[in-house]
Design an enzyme around this catalytic site. Structure first.
Site, PDB file in Angstrom:
ATOM      1  N   GLN A  13     -12.329  -0.339   4.610  1.00 45.37           N
ATOM      2  CA  GLN A  13     -10.907  -0.307   4.952  1.00 45.37           C
ATOM      3  C   GLN A  13     -10.041   0.141   3.798  1.00 45.37           C
ATOM      4  O   GLN A  13      -9.101   0.898   3.983  1.00 45.37           O
ATOM      5  CB  GLN A  13     -10.423  -1.699   5.401  1.00 45.37           C
ATOM      6  N   GLY A  14     -10.327  -0.366   2.600  1.00 45.82           N
ATOM      7  CA  GLY A  14      -9.523  -0.002   1.447  1.00 45.82           C
ATOM      8  C   GLY A  14      -8.046  -0.118   1.743  1.00 45.82           C
ATOM      9  O   GLY A  14      -7.555  -1.177   2.105  1.00 45.82           O
ATOM     10  N   GLU A  60      -6.333  -4.039  -1.303  1.00 43.59           N
ATOM     11  CA  GLU A  60      -7.785  -4.033  -1.456  1.00 43.59           C
ATOM     12  C   GLU A  60      -8.200  -2.857  -2.329  1.00 43.59           C
ATOM     13  O   GLU A  60      -7.405  -1.942  -2.586  1.00 43.59           O
ATOM     14  CB  GLU A  60      -8.445  -3.951  -0.071  1.00 43.59           C
ATOM     15  N   HIS A 102      -6.761 -12.127   4.466  1.00 44.07           N
ATOM     16  CA  HIS A 102      -6.231 -11.807   5.797  1.00 44.07           C
ATOM     17  C   HIS A 102      -7.209 -12.197   6.907  1.00 44.07           C
ATOM     18  O   HIS A 102      -8.402 -12.403   6.664  1.00 44.07           O
ATOM     19  CB  HIS A 102      -5.909 -10.317   5.892  1.00 44.07           C
TER      20      HIS A 102
END
Length: 171
Positions: free
Chosen positions: A21-22, A82, A9
């Site tokens: 961010q996960g 992710e 991304h």
């Protein structure tokens, strides 16, 4: 033969703030939007049959911008999310001891195994297709490891993907 164009991304505000961010949605920066636009230009002359992507907002936004002019079948799949950082999600990277991840975080072994499932899924569902796969940095490493036959102990030797970088693989 399946051709995979694997990409990450565009840059997010959370990337700039160095936040885990996960599974957070993430918000593209102006540069991230520009990266997505450039990704679309880079791929404009490449034949694609379909798109497979993470369902997290930063990826959905990247795909929507990059592929705006192309009407391709698009599957959003949570397998491509992710790594799940558990209780670290939303924290600044430099605020924790990265050598001691929380017990509720996805482990390297779990991420590696999920990468295997993704590659198997692509082999089964997208055989003979030219496919754009848009995801995230760490899961992309696991995907590449299984395509390249890299052992889990060598996982982090695979170079980190820059935002909106494309790597081509043939299965």
């Amino acid at each position: 033969m399946t051709t995979i164009y694997l990409t990450r991304h565009g840059q997010t505000e959370e990337n700039l703030m160095r936040i885990f961010q996960g599974h957070m949605p993430g918000k593209l920066t102006e540069e991230g939007i520009e990266q997505a636009q450039n990704l679309g230009k880079e791929l404009c002359d490449i034949h694609l049959d379909c798109i497979l992507s993470s369902d997290l907002q930063r990826v959905v936004d990247t795909v929507s911008i990059a592929m705006a002019d192309r009407n391709l079948p698009w599957e959003q799949n949570s397998l491509l999310r992710e790594i799940d950082w558990g209780s670290w999600t939303g924290l600044k990277i430099d605020s924790v001891n990265t050598k001691n991840p929380p017990k509720d975080a996805e482990t390297k072994e779990m991420l590696y195994e999920r990468g295997r499932h993704i590659v198997e899924y692509i082999r089964e569902k997208y055989e003979g297709k030219d496919i754009l796969v848009v995801s995230h940095g760490l899961i992309n490493r696991s995907i590449q490891a299984h395509i390249l036959g890299v052992d889990i102990n060598e996982l982090y030797n695979i170079p980190h993907m820059k935002n909106a970088e494309v790597r081509k693989f043939i299965l």
